[in-house]
Design a protein around this motif. Structure first.
Motif, PDB file in Angstrom:
ATOM      1  N   THR A 255     -62.265  18.551  -8.777  1.00  0.00           N
ATOM      2  CA  THR A 255     -61.104  19.414  -9.004  1.00  0.00           C
ATOM      3  C   THR A 255     -59.841  18.578  -9.221  1.00  0.00           C
ATOM      4  N   ASN A 256     -58.782  19.260  -9.647  1.00  0.00           N
ATOM      5  CA  ASN A 256     -57.438  18.670  -9.787  1.00  0.00           C
ATOM      6  C   ASN A 256     -57.434  17.456 -10.712  1.00  0.00           C
ATOM      7  N   SER A 257     -57.979  17.617 -11.896  1.00  0.00           N
ATOM      8  CA  SER A 257     -57.990  16.538 -12.876  1.00  0.00           C
ATOM      9  C   SER A 257     -56.589  16.342 -13.468  1.00  0.00           C
ATOM     10  N   MET A 258     -56.192  15.081 -13.649  1.00  0.00           N
ATOM     11  CA  MET A 258     -54.864  14.770 -14.182  1.00  0.00           C
ATOM     12  C   MET A 258     -54.964  13.618 -15.172  1.00  0.00           C
ATOM     13  N   ASP A 259     -54.305  13.777 -16.344  1.00  0.00           N
ATOM     14  CA  ASP A 259     -54.269  12.745 -17.373  1.00  0.00           C
ATOM     15  C   ASP A 259     -53.195  11.727 -17.003  1.00  0.00           C
ATOM     16  N   LEU A 260     -53.616  10.457 -16.783  1.00  0.00           N
ATOM     17  CA  LEU A 260     -52.665   9.423 -16.360  1.00  0.00           C
ATOM     18  C   LEU A 260     -52.045   8.672 -17.524  1.00  0.00           C
ATOM     19  N   THR A 261     -52.692   8.675 -18.681  1.00  0.00           N
ATOM     20  CA  THR A 261     -52.197   7.887 -19.811  1.00  0.00           C
ATOM     21  C   THR A 261     -51.874   8.761 -21.014  1.00  0.00           C
ATOM     22  N   ALA A 262     -51.414   9.983 -20.770  1.00  0.00           N
ATOM     23  CA  ALA A 262     -51.102  10.897 -21.869  1.00  0.00           C
ATOM     24  C   ALA A 262     -50.006  10.352 -22.764  1.00  0.00           C
ATOM     25  N   SER A 263     -49.116   9.536 -22.188  1.00  0.00           N
ATOM     26  CA  SER A 263     -47.999   9.001 -22.969  1.00  0.00           C
ATOM     27  C   SER A 263     -48.359   7.715 -23.705  1.00  0.00           C
ATOM     28  N   ALA A 264     -49.544   7.181 -23.473  1.00  0.00           N
ATOM     29  CA  ALA A 264     -49.940   5.926 -24.124  1.00  0.00           C
ATOM     30  C   ALA A 264     -50.204   6.161 -25.605  1.00  0.00           C
ATOM     31  N   THR A 265     -49.893   5.149 -26.420  1.00  0.00           N
ATOM     32  CA  THR A 265     -50.078   5.291 -27.864  1.00  0.00           C
ATOM     33  C   THR A 265     -51.471   4.916 -28.324  1.00  0.00           C
ATOM     34  N   GLY A 266     -52.204   4.136 -27.529  1.00  0.00           N
ATOM     35  CA  GLY A 266     -53.533   3.687 -27.928  1.00  0.00           C
ATOM     36  C   GLY A 266     -54.631   4.443 -27.204  1.00  0.00           C
ATOM     37  N   ALA A 267     -55.853   3.954 -27.361  1.00  0.00           N
ATOM     38  CA  ALA A 267     -57.016   4.547 -26.710  1.00  0.00           C
ATOM     39  C   ALA A 267     -57.222   3.861 -25.359  1.00  0.00           C
ATOM     40  N   SER A 268     -57.157   4.629 -24.269  1.00  0.00           N
ATOM     41  CA  SER A 268     -57.303   4.103 -22.906  1.00  0.00           C
ATOM     42  C   SER A 268     -58.721   4.375 -22.411  1.00  0.00           C
ATOM     43  N   SER A 269     -59.355   3.352 -21.841  1.00  0.00           N
ATOM     44  CA  SER A 269     -60.760   3.518 -21.461  1.00  0.00           C
ATOM     45  C   SER A 269     -61.123   2.585 -20.317  1.00  0.00           C
ATOM     46  N   GLU A 270     -62.319   2.756 -19.802  1.00  0.00           N
ATOM     47  CA  GLU A 270     -62.969   1.870 -18.823  1.00  0.00           C
ATOM     48  C   GLU A 270     -62.096   1.586 -17.600  1.00  0.00           C
ATOM     49  N   TYR A 295     -54.793  -3.557 -19.009  1.00  0.00           N
ATOM     50  CA  TYR A 295     -53.568  -3.004 -18.439  1.00  0.00           C
ATOM     51  C   TYR A 295     -53.755  -2.757 -16.931  1.00  0.00           C
ATOM     52  N   THR A 296     -52.639  -2.647 -16.237  1.00  0.00           N
ATOM     53  CA  THR A 296     -52.623  -2.124 -14.869  1.00  0.00           C
ATOM     54  C   THR A 296     -51.575  -1.024 -14.790  1.00  0.00           C
ATOM     55  N   ASN A 300     -50.803   6.741  -9.707  1.00  0.00           N
ATOM     56  CA  ASN A 300     -50.302   8.016 -10.248  1.00  0.00           C
ATOM     57  C   ASN A 300     -49.989   7.924 -11.737  1.00  0.00           C
ATOM     58  N   GLY A 301     -50.300   6.786 -12.390  1.00  0.00           N
ATOM     59  CA  GLY A 301     -50.096   6.639 -13.820  1.00  0.00           C
ATOM     60  C   GLY A 301     -48.798   5.955 -14.215  1.00  0.00           C
ATOM     61  N   SER A 302     -47.939   5.678 -13.268  1.00  0.00           N
ATOM     62  CA  SER A 302     -46.657   5.042 -13.582  1.00  0.00           C
ATOM     63  C   SER A 302     -46.801   3.533 -13.714  1.00  0.00           C
TER      64      SER A 302
END
Length: 554
Positions: A255-270, A295-296, A300-302
């Protein structure tokens, strides 16, 4: 005050001061032992990752980037063509690494010991199937490995002990099962599964690590979910989207899924967690060609930061862990055991780099699959390109045999038998600690029979001799720790030319440099401190009694 009183009063003061000095000395020595031990065992945080098909590592801030493997790295069966999917854990003062290594076109799971600054040593081949094995992950106590294998012709999830024994299949379905990882307590495995053979239908599941039972679907999103990892406290799971390449985090129950890299311009993975769970590392790629960087960011995605900053290399699959030092320098002038008997009193049989608790059978028991549908998680997608692919399964045509009318025989289907699993070699040391110049007993098993083995001392590689195995692939020998070995954690590596190798950790205790040797907290330190306290008490009583007698005399 009479001369008699003065003499006794001075004697009491002297005894008191001697006792106080002894007590202070003991406190200083005990403090130096404690601080030295803490300094020697303090691990260094590192991020392992894949760059151009080889293993690299760096500090979490991106400094100190260096290769751990190359095409000249010999891992036993041969040199590495490629290395992928690193997993790392530290337990009992030893850092273990597992990875998927390709040698002569075959991809298998390998393990090794990792120390800083020396790097990897003591490679062991854990799987020997002719098909590809990939995506290994260690349990938090370093005793088990979970990975993906195509031994039965389909990508399934397997589990084994950290020395390669007890290989057991956990999943059994026609879909593609990938990217397994343990829960912090080792009781659960989380992974992704493509039940509908469509990329956008990959979802995150969890099951019991013991036998694969209790399979439960945690996500149900059109975006798809893959590459999951539990947080170190077990409360969260981080994962990547499939059609929308972002990093997400959710509660461990889905439950409570949240997108942490919605503001990123590239493809975030792994994505993967830092050891303390406060940060997340992940790969991000953009541009054409799509070179990735490591990246690090905060949990909370900040504060998303490009740490590897590789302009022309492709970085991927990060794993964050704490790495022990290989040879910390001596921190005090005295540090050794007083006698050989005190050394033997702390001796315990120390097994090779992979200390195994699990003794599961090697038969592949396939549990029934249980599917539980969780509440749908809705994710708003940003404009992107959706990629889909299909997986086709080719079913072999059946063979029909016509039997003469007079005889009707129904033959039982023949179940193909997998080849027996090769047991990875192990090495055991007769003592967990040793001094420079001291002899240490070694024994090993699982090597080729009647084969000459090289024995070497790491971190600074130095030959300790050789030994020949018997007809059962076993050996027993004695080696001598180099006289110039520095204090701290080292490894004794036993290697079989062109084939297997194994390693065992050993802690070197520096020799004494004065008349009062000590190891850790010396046995004489506490009695000496008690003597100091006793002298202080005697001196104080003597001065008090002298003062009382003087008052009575006056």
């Amino acid at each position: 005050m009479t001369k008699h009183h003065k003499r006794w009063s001075a004697l009491g003061a002297l005894i008191f001061m001697v006792g106080a000095s002894i007590g202070a000395f003991c406190l200083v020595q005990l403090s130096s032992v404690t601080s030295a031990g803490a300094a020697a065992t303090a691990p260094t945080p590192k991020i392992l990752f894949v760059r151009n098909s080889q293993l690299w590592w760096m500090n979490p801030d991106g400094t100190g980037q260096a290769a751990l493997t190359s095409t000249s790295t010999n891992v036993g069966p041969g040199t590495l063509t490629a290395a992928d999917s690193p997993g790392i854990c530290t337990a009992s003062g030893v850092t273990h690494v597992v990875f998927a290594g390709t040698v002569a076109g075959n991809k298998d799971i390998y393990s090794a010991l990792l120390t800083t600054p020396s790097g990897l040593a003591g490679f062991q081949r854990l799987t020997t199937a002719s098909t590809d094995d990939d995506q290994p992950e260690l349990s938090a106590d370093c005793s088990k490995v979970v990975w993906q294998s195509k031994q039965d012709g389909n990508a399934e999830i397997y589990i084994m002990a950290a020395n390669g024994t007890g290989q057991t299949r956990l999943t059994n379905d026609p879909a593609t099962d990938e990217n397994p990882a343990f829960s912090p307590d080792g009781t659960k495995v989380v992974w992704d599964n493509n039940h509908n053979s469509q990329q956008t239908q990959v979802q995150v599941w969890t099951m019991n690590a013991s036998n694969g039972s209790g399979a439960t679907e945690l996500t149900s999103t059109n975006n798809g979910a893959a590459y999951p990892h539990y947080s170190p406290d077990g409360s969260k799971i981080v994962f990547q989207g499939v059609s929308l390449f972002d990093v997400f985090v959710m509660d461990a129950n889905g439950t409570n899924s949240m997108d942490l890299t919605a503001s990123a311009t590239g493809a975030s993975s792994e994505p993967n967690w830092s050891p303390d769970g406060s940060q997340i590392t992940f790969a991000e790629s953009s541009g054409a060609p799509s070179f990735g960087d490591i990246y690090t960011m905060n949990a909370n995605g900040s504060n998303q930061i490009d740490q590897s900053q590789s302009a022309s290399a492709d970085d991927s699959v990060p794993a964050w862990g704490n790495v022990v030092a290989d040879s910390p320098p001596p921190t005090t002038t005295t540090s050794s055991s007083t006698t050989s008997s005190s050394t033997s009193s702390t001796s315990s049989s120390t097994t090779s780099s992979t200390v195994i608790i699990d003794t599961t059978t090697t038969s592949s028991t396939v549990p029934p699959t249980t599917s539980t549908t969780m509440p749908t998680t809705t994710t708003t997608q940003k404009p992107t390109t959706t990629t889909s692919s299909s997986t086709s399964t080719t079913v072999k045509p059946t063979t029909t045999t016509t039997v003469a009318p007079t005889t009707s025989t129904t033959a039982k289907p023949v179940v193909p038998q997998e080849p027996p699993l090769q047991v990875a070699p192990t090495v055991t040391a007769g003592s967990a600690t040793a001094q420079p110049g001291q002899s240490v007993g070694l024994s090993g098993a699982g090597f080729d029979s009647n084969r000459s083995l090289d024995i070497s001392f790491h971190s600074n590689v130095e030959s300790l001799g050789s030994v020949t195995t018997d007809g059962n692939g076993k050996f027993t020998t004695t080696v001598v720790i180099p006289a110039d070995a520095t204090g701290g954690l080292h490894q004794i590596v036993v290697s079989e030319s062109g084939s297997n190798s194994a390693a065992v950790p050993i802690t070197v205790i520096p020799l004494a440099t004065n008349a009062l040797p000590r190891t850790g907290s010396p046995s004489w330190l506490i009695p000496l401190g008690l003597i100091g306290c006793l002298l202080m008490a005697v001196g104080g009583i003597l001065r008090f009694a002298t003062a009382q007698e003087r008052q009575w005399t006056d």
